[in-house]
Design an enzyme around this catalytic site. Structure first.
Site, PDB file in Angstrom:
ATOM      1  N   CYS A 149       4.991   4.411 -14.082  1.00  0.00           N
ATOM      2  CA  CYS A 149       5.275   3.098 -13.416  1.00  0.00           C
ATOM      3  C   CYS A 149       6.148   1.568 -14.650  1.00  0.00           C
ATOM      4  O   CYS A 149       7.174   1.243 -15.011  1.00  0.00           O
ATOM      5  CB  CYS A 149       5.240   1.791 -12.595  1.00  0.00           C
ATOM      6  SG  CYS A 149       4.848   3.108 -11.281  1.00  0.00           S
ATOM      7  N   HIS A 317      10.877  -3.339 -12.118  1.00  0.00           N
ATOM      8  CA  HIS A 317       9.967  -2.166 -11.885  1.00  0.00           C
ATOM      9  C   HIS A 317      10.181  -2.832 -10.094  1.00  0.00           C
ATOM     10  O   HIS A 317       9.872  -3.338  -9.871  1.00  0.00           O
ATOM     11  CB  HIS A 317       8.897  -1.794 -12.310  1.00  0.00           C
ATOM     12  CG  HIS A 317       7.992  -1.178 -11.624  1.00  0.00           C
ATOM     13  ND1 HIS A 317       8.584   0.917 -11.512  1.00  0.00           N
ATOM     14  CD2 HIS A 317       7.031  -0.410 -10.500  1.00  0.00           C
ATOM     15  CE1 HIS A 317       7.975   1.096 -10.646  1.00  0.00           C
ATOM     16  NE2 HIS A 317       6.878   1.023 -10.483  1.00  0.00           N
ATOM     17  N   ASN A 347       9.804   3.468  -4.564  1.00  0.00           N
ATOM     18  CA  ASN A 347       9.133   3.327  -5.799  1.00  0.00           C
ATOM     19  C   ASN A 347       9.902   4.135  -6.667  1.00  0.00           C
ATOM     20  O   ASN A 347       9.496   5.439  -5.961  1.00  0.00           O
ATOM     21  CB  ASN A 347       8.193   3.087  -6.056  1.00  0.00           C
ATOM     22  CG  ASN A 347       6.953   2.687  -7.035  1.00  0.00           C
ATOM     23  OD1 ASN A 347       8.159   3.203  -8.052  1.00  0.00           O
ATOM     24  ND2 ASN A 347       6.093   2.388  -7.063  1.00  0.00           N
TER      25      ASN A 347
END
Ligand code: UT7
Length: 390
Positions: A149, A317, A347
């Protein structure tokens, strides 16, 4: 004859912004004029979202979960998954074509590719060279970044460093993921979720799918890319980064099997145990993410003398909306400065931040000259922040 003269070289010391490091290590003049370290300016962006939209209610047909739980605990309302003919490099290539178009840059002008993903098409090679081939580019250097990520920010730092050092002038930086390969359900279960089959999961399949429910409801598939170009003039460009990596707690978020620590690296027992599917201690990761994202954001702002009010946008993020709301509160930012897309896409790991950048620059929420902070936390553990003038 144009001559460069080194006025001052006192060696690298840790600490300080990138501009400060440059100023105290190397100062060049050309024809009496001071030469500025090039800045990496983001001159274009583009994205590609996987085609199949799957709502929380559809997920709840094959997993013990609910729209209410997913929405309130994570902010996800739907995600998109790739069809079997689409791999990560395909999403990356489609996003890269759009980014090159928006930048007005020909593929032959790119002299470095950086591809961030944790879901590469193959164990090896990485997606960088696959993208180079799909775009029909010359054989330029292709880096693969696998910081999950935080992958986009690690890639941004790498691209920026190449440009600052004069080793590249035009960089194509891509973040893309196809997470559906991690999903535990069978093809038949998936068809049932989408309403394409009347056969519900068996009790065993339902229990197996539900074992991973805290994780699988979060992710979605997408690719996004930016084009960076060296500029010696003006104030636009990447200003500073602060990246971190610490492996002590790697097993709180990892894929436990299918690695070369195993002999062979994959076998039927690992698959039967589900060791090819990530494990995550959600609460632990949540706590680390909130702590580190808020701290690293503050560090970058403070050492560049920037107050949160001066920022036009903070691109965080998209792992969990609650993580970002916590950071937003800690930094004292109003809602309009912290955009989200987790509700639409889930995500998308390395693609979340460039996706936000692409959305915000296209709809005018970010315009040239705006100060933008990017912040991420991911497996590894890895985290960081980058400050950019759009
Ligand atoms: O980007 C990479 C980094 N990843 C992250 O940043 C993720 C960080 N962590 C999180 O986002 C959150 O921890 C989760 C969204 C994963 C989980 O939320 P939580 O509020 O921490 O829930 P929890 O894991 O503490 O579980 C609470 C309850 C449990 O039930 P009991 O034990 O209280 O009966 C879980 O079994 O929620 C249950 N649960 C679910 N229920 C319905 C867990 N997943 C689900 C689900 N649907 N999908």
């Amino acid at each position: 004859m144009r001559r460069s003269k080194v006025l001052l070289v006192i060696g690298l010391r840790s600490g300080g912004t990138l501009d400060e490091v440059w100023n105290r290590t190397m100062r060049l003049t050309r024809g009496g004029r001071e030469v500025r370290m090039p800045r990496a300016v983001i001159i274009g962006s583009g994205s590609e979202i996987a085609p199949t939209r799957v709502t929380n209610d559809q997920m709840a047909r094959i997993i013990d979960t609910s729209d209410e739980w997913i929405r309130t605990r994570s902010g996800v309302e739907a995600r998109h998954f790739a069809t079997p003919d689409i791999a990560t490099s395909d999403l990356g290539a489609a996003a890269a074509r759009r980014a090159l178009d928006s930048a007005g840059v020909d593929k032959d002008e790119v002299d470095l590719v950086v591809f961030a993903t944790m879901t590469p098409d193959h164990f090896f090679p990485g997606c960088g060279t696959l993208l180079q081939d799909k775009l029909g580019m010359p054989p330029v250097p292709c880096f693969d970044v696998r910081q999950q990520c935080s992958g986009f920010l690690y890639g941004l730092q790498l691209a920026d460093a190449h440009i600052r050092a004069g080793m590249a002038r035009t960089v194509l930086l891509v973040g893309a993921e196809v997470h559906i390969g991690f999903m535990p359900w069978t093809r038949e279960n998936y068809a049932y979720a989408l309403g394409e089959s009347d056969v519900p999961p068996t009790k065993e399949e339902w229990e197996w799918n539900s074992r991973f429910r805290h994780l699988v409801v979060l992710f979605g598939d997408a690719g996004s890319a930016v084009v960076l170009r060296a500029s010696e003039e003006g104030e636009r460009g990447v200003i500073d980064h602060d990246l971190h990596g610490a492996g002590a707690d790697f097993d709180k978020l990892c894929v436990p099997g299918t690695g070369f620590k195993h002999r062979p690296y994959i076998d039927a027992e690992q698959l039967a145990r589900g060791d090819h599917i990530p494990v995550m201690d959600g609460r632990f990761v949540f706590k680390m993410a909130t702590t580190h994202m808020a701290a690293v954001a503050k560090t970058v702002l403070e050492r560049n003398g920037i107050a949160p009010e001066q920022l036009k946008m903070v691109l965080m993020h998209q792992a969990n909306k609650r993580i970002n709301e916590y950071c937003q509160k800690t930094l004292g930012l109003p809602d309009e400065k912290v955009p989200h897309n987790i509700h639409k896409y889930g995500n998308t790991t390395a693609a979340t931040i460039p996706l936000l950048w692409d959305e915000c620059t296209r709809d005018g929420r970010i315009t040239p000259g705006d100060l933008v902070l990017m912040v991420a936390f991911g497996a590894g553990m890895t985290w960081g922040a980058s400050l950019v003038r759009a």
